[in-house]
Design an enzyme around this catalytic site. Structure first.
Site, PDB file in Angstrom:
ATOM      1  N   MET A  99       0.846  -1.192   0.000  1.00 17.16           N
ATOM      2  CA  MET A  99       0.000   0.000   0.000  1.00 17.16           C
ATOM      3  C   MET A  99       0.883   1.245   0.000  1.00 17.16           C
ATOM      4  O   MET A  99       1.873   1.303   0.733  1.00 17.16           O
ATOM      5  CB  MET A  99      -0.881  -0.003   1.249  1.00 17.16           C
ATOM      6  CG  MET A  99      -1.753   1.215   1.424  1.00 17.16           C
ATOM      7  SD  MET A  99      -2.696   1.139   2.968  1.00 17.16           S
ATOM      8  CE  MET A  99      -3.922  -0.101   2.558  1.00 17.16           C
ATOM      9  N   CYS A 100       0.515   2.218  -0.830  1.00 16.83           N
ATOM     10  CA  CYS A 100       1.184   3.518  -0.809  1.00 16.83           C
ATOM     11  C   CYS A 100       0.107   4.585  -0.658  1.00 16.83           C
ATOM     12  O   CYS A 100      -0.898   4.362  -0.002  1.00 16.83           O
ATOM     13  CB  CYS A 100       2.027   3.715  -2.064  1.00 16.83           C
ATOM     14  SG  CYS A 100       1.056   3.763  -3.594  1.00 16.83           S
ATOM     15  N   TYR A 101       0.303   5.733  -1.271  1.00 20.77           N
ATOM     16  CA  TYR A 101      -0.669   6.825  -1.161  1.00 20.77           C
ATOM     17  C   TYR A 101      -1.900   6.578  -2.028  1.00 20.77           C
ATOM     18  O   TYR A 101      -3.031   6.611  -1.554  1.00 20.77           O
ATOM     19  CB  TYR A 101      -0.025   8.154  -1.573  1.00 20.77           C
ATOM     20  CG  TYR A 101       1.193   8.497  -0.772  1.00 20.77           C
ATOM     21  CD1 TYR A 101       1.083   9.149   0.444  1.00 20.77           C
ATOM     22  CD2 TYR A 101       2.465   8.148  -1.223  1.00 20.77           C
ATOM     23  CE1 TYR A 101       2.206   9.462   1.189  1.00 20.77           C
ATOM     24  CE2 TYR A 101       3.592   8.453  -0.488  1.00 20.77           C
ATOM     25  CZ  TYR A 101       3.457   9.109   0.718  1.00 20.77           C
ATOM     26  OH  TYR A 101       4.573   9.404   1.459  1.00 20.77           O
TER      27      TYR A 101
END
Length: 108
Positions: free
Chosen positions: A64-66
């Protein structure tokens, strides 16, 4: 596996609920502290070696990132390191926060 796969935030949530995959968050430390998916491991350059030492390479990993873009590079890196199944979460933390606010932890 030669490359990572994409996963919707809804699919990622189902994996998370069933505890059938590891969730890692590759955002910056301040963003992670402000809020992250509950139980997500904060994967950074500083924590990478520990993660690799402790990880079961046969267990799926969700990255998961932004918004779901920078997670793709991290996901491919984990594939290259030998993880069997790696997913990049479409929409990233922003989608997770929008869809599953009850599954957020803040360190602030």
């Amino acid at each position: 596996m030669d490359s990572f796969q994409f996963l919707s935030v809804e699919q990622a949530y189902q994996f998370w609920v069933s505890q059938s995959a590891i969730l890692v968050d590759v955002r910056d430390p301040q963003s992670y502290r402000l809020g992250h998916a509950t139980g997500a491991f904060h994967l950074t350059n500083d924590t990478l070696n520990q993660f690799l030492q402790d990880a079961d390479f046969d267990v799926p990993v969700m990255v998961m990132c932004y918004h779901g873009h920078s997670s793709q590079g991290a996901a491919q890196y984990l594939v290259n390191m030998g993880f069997e199944t790696v997913y990049s979460i479409n929409g990233g933390f922003e989608a997770w926060l929008r869809e599953f606010p009850q599954a957020i932890t803040s360190l602030q």
